[in-house]
Design an enzyme around this catalytic site. Structure first.
Site, PDB file in Angstrom:
ATOM      1  CG  ASP A  64      -1.643  -1.152   1.306  1.00 18.92           C
ATOM      2  OD1 ASP A  64      -2.113  -1.518   0.356  1.00 18.92           O
ATOM      3  OD2 ASP A  64      -2.010  -2.094   2.441  1.00 18.92           O
TER       4      ASP A  64
HETATM    5  N1  URA Z   1      -1.085  -6.062   3.460  1.00 17.09           N
HETATM    6  C1  URA Z   1      -2.190  -4.966   3.817  1.00 17.09           C
HETATM    7  O1  URA Z   1      -2.935  -4.632   4.726  1.00 17.09           O
HETATM    8  N2  URA Z   1      -0.882  -3.975   3.376  1.00 17.09           N
HETATM    9  C2  URA Z   1      -0.095  -4.306   2.623  1.00 17.09           C
HETATM   10  O2  URA Z   1       0.774  -3.617   1.674  1.00 17.09           O
HETATM   11  C3  URA Z   1       0.635  -5.775   2.350  1.00 17.09           C
HETATM   12  C4  URA Z   1      -0.160  -6.143   3.030  1.00 17.09           C
END
Ligand code: URA
Length: 237
Positions: A102
């Site tokens: 993310d």
């Molecule tokens: N899980 C998440 O919630 N975000 C990420 O970036 C990676 C795994």
């Protein structure tokens, strides 16, 4: 052999959904033959053209391990012109991230132009473990810890972490830092998992990817994988 839309998506050219649209629109050619059938199977050796672009160029394979910083998009380009992970890697090769982190998640991200390896690493049957350090709201109780260890259903599918360890609980700030190992690759999976437990994630960092770690790197820095490491990743198949 792989489904055509998957091979197109693994090349980093576009998403799988967009690839399906191109196929439906008759904009995809395999070995100079138009293909409009959705389930068609191709190999990574086939010559594939999408919307006039040959996406199967025979450029040298490159493999990078990036310490993704915050406020960086895990995709090849961003319509809002925000920094992408590609801006941090000095190469002209058409590499792309293997999976996603993310925008505000930091940590280990692999990038390559090797669709074959991407396919191995992202295939659900290959169970590649990723360990995340999550700082969450609230103090995780021993009962909640046990629930997490046993597995929690997220959107109708149970997620059983491969590893869970509480690193620190802070009653003053009302937060908990914990390590969570996950094999599956659903988007936002750690956030969804912790949300189910009523401990929303405040901060998230991917510490490891299979046997790879962030050792020696600072946020924003990347290094090439060694041949030995690439071979070891192939061996996860
Ligand atoms: N899980 C998440 O919630 N975000 C990420 O970036 C990676 C795994």
């Amino acid at each position: 052999m792989e489904r055509l839309q998957k091979v197109i998506a693994n090349s980093g050219f576009c998403s799988r959904r967009k690839a399906e649209e191109y196929i439906k629109q008759g904009k995809v050619y395999v070995n100079n033959q138009k293909v409009t059938e959705m389930g068609s199977k191709v190999s990574y050796e086939d010559e594939i053209e999408v919307d006039g672009v040959n996406i199967t160029s025979k450029e040298e394979k490159e493999y990078y391990l990036l310490y993704k910083p915050e406020k960086t998009i895990s995709s090849v380009k961003d319509e809002k012109n925000r920094q992408t992970v590609l801006d941090l890697i000095p190469t002209k090769a058409r590499i792309y991230p293997v999976g996603r982190l993310d925008y505000n998640t930091t940590g280990l991200l692999l990038l390559t132009n090797d669709g074959n390896l991407t396919n191995i690493l992202t295939h659900p049957s290959h169970q590649v473990e990723k360990i995340y350090l999550a700082k969450v709201e609230g103090v995780v109780t021993p009962e909640e810890f046990m629930r997490l260890k046993k597995g929690i259903t997220v959107e109708n599918r149970k997620v059983i972490p491969t590893y869970v360890k509480i690193k620190k609980t802070n009653k003053e700030s009302n937060t908990t830092s914990l390590l969570i190992g996950i094999v599956e690759g659903r988007n936002h999976i750690v956030k969804k998992l912790m949300q189910q437990l009523n401990h929303p994630v405040i901060k998230l960092k991917r510490e490891t990817y299979a046997f790879l770690t962030l050792e020696g790197l600072r946020p924003g820095q990347a290094r090439k994988l060694s041949i030995k490491e690439v071979k070891k990743l192939y061996a996860l198949k």
